[in-house]
Scaffold this motif. Structure first.
Motif, short mmCIF file in Angstrom:
data_model
loop_
_atom_site.label_atom_id
_atom_site.label_comp_id
_atom_site.label_asym_id
_atom_site.label_seq_id
_atom_site.Cartn_x
_atom_site.Cartn_y
_atom_site.Cartn_z
N GLU A 43 50.35 30.49 61.35
CA GLU A 43 50.08 31.54 61.31
C GLU A 43 48.78 31.88 60.53
OE1 GLU A 43 54.01 33.88 62.86
OE2 GLU A 43 52.96 34.74 60.90
N ARG A 44 47.91 32.85 60.78
CA ARG A 44 46.92 33.01 60.03
C ARG A 44 47.52 33.54 58.62
NH1 ARG A 44 42.39 36.53 62.79
NH2 ARG A 44 44.21 38.22 62.20
N GLU A 45 47.04 33.42 57.51
CA GLU A 45 47.55 33.99 56.11
C GLU A 45 46.33 34.48 55.22
OE1 GLU A 45 49.38 30.80 53.72
OE2 GLU A 45 47.65 29.23 54.15
N VAL A 46 46.68 35.22 54.39
CA VAL A 46 45.74 35.90 53.54
C VAL A 46 45.56 34.88 52.32
CG1 VAL A 46 47.37 37.13 52.20
CG2 VAL A 46 45.14 37.68 52.31
N VAL A 47 44.29 34.57 51.99
CA VAL A 47 44.04 33.77 50.76
C VAL A 47 43.67 34.62 49.63
CG1 VAL A 47 42.43 31.97 49.89
CG2 VAL A 47 43.35 31.88 52.46
N SER A 48 42.82 35.56 49.69
CA SER A 48 42.29 36.18 48.58
C SER A 48 41.51 37.60 49.02
CB SER A 48 41.44 35.40 47.68
OG SER A 48 40.70 36.10 46.66
N CYS A 49 41.79 38.46 48.17
CA CYS A 49 40.97 39.99 48.62
C CYS A 49 40.29 40.47 47.48
CB CYS A 49 42.09 40.70 49.19
SG CYS A 49 43.21 40.39 50.51
N ILE A 50 39.41 41.36 47.58
CA ILE A 50 38.65 41.97 46.69
C ILE A 50 38.40 43.46 47.18
CG2 ILE A 50 36.54 41.03 47.19
CD1 ILE A 50 35.91 41.14 44.19
N SER A 51 38.58 44.46 46.31
CA SER A 51 38.37 45.72 46.48
C SER A 51 36.87 45.95 46.23
CB SER A 51 39.20 46.69 45.90
OG SER A 51 38.76 48.14 46.04
N VAL A 52 35.70 46.53 46.87
CA VAL A 52 34.66 46.84 46.54
C VAL A 52 34.61 47.93 45.75
CG1 VAL A 52 32.28 47.56 47.40
CG2 VAL A 52 33.71 45.75 48.79
N ASP A 61 49.80 32.96 46.17
CA ASP A 61 50.35 32.04 45.16
C ASP A 61 49.75 30.64 45.37
OD1 ASP A 61 53.71 33.51 45.15
OD2 ASP A 61 51.80 33.91 43.88
N SER A 62 49.82 30.16 46.63
CA SER A 62 49.11 28.79 46.96
C SER A 62 47.78 28.56 46.39
CB SER A 62 49.17 28.65 48.46
OG SER A 62 48.32 29.52 49.00
N VAL A 63 46.81 29.58 46.11
CA VAL A 63 45.45 29.32 45.49
C VAL A 63 45.39 29.74 44.25
CG1 VAL A 63 44.72 29.17 47.92
CG2 VAL A 63 44.49 31.30 46.43
N LYS A 64 46.31 30.53 43.64
CA LYS A 64 46.08 31.19 42.52
C LYS A 64 45.88 30.15 41.26
CE LYS A 64 48.82 34.65 42.03
NZ LYS A 64 49.99 35.44 41.86
N GLY A 65 44.60 30.13 40.64
CA GLY A 65 44.23 29.34 39.54
C GLY A 65 43.28 28.43 39.98
N ARG A 66 43.18 28.17 41.37
CA ARG A 66 42.27 27.14 41.84
C ARG A 66 41.06 27.93 42.52
NH1 ARG A 66 43.86 24.22 45.95
NH2 ARG A 66 45.42 25.59 46.82
#
Length: 123
Positions: A43-52, A61-66
């Protein structure tokens, strides 16, 4: 018509880095841009988001720090710097915009999507 265009994908060895970029049309003063990914059979999963609106950020959690998400207001781009890449990071990466809310990490809130860019991490 909202347009989002991803670039920067490719093939990289484990431990390497890639920088993805999302160019988007100027939307409004308050919205969120997210990076999502989908691997074959998953399934599609969220990686990272930013509020403008306030530069709030989110990382799974899988990408935090990288991974690091950033935006260039003048250029209307949102970049995803990916380091220490692992084979499990291989997927099609999508950029998306949540226009009805200034902040979200929920897939369902993102109504505008780019075409995606392939990231393959392999030796």
């Amino acid at each position: 018509q909202v347009q989002l265009v991803e670039s920067g994908g490719g093939l990289v060895q484990p431990g390497g880095s890639l920088r993805l970029s999302c160019a988007h049309s100027r939307l409004s003063l308050n919205y969120a841009i997210g990076w999502f990914r989908q691997a074959p059979g998953k399934e599609r999963e969220v990686v990272s988001c930013i509020s403008v609106g306030n530069d709030n950020t989110y990382y799974s959690d899988s990408v935090k720090g990288r991974f690091t998400i950033s935006r260039d207001r003048a250029q209307s781009t949102v970049d995803l710097q990916m380091t220490s890449l692992k084979p499990e990071d291989s997927a099609v990466y999508y950029c998306a915009a949540a226009l009805s809310t200034g902040w979200s990490t929920r897939d369902a809130d993102f109504g505008a999507w780019g075409q995606g860019t392939q990231v393959t991490v392999s030796s």
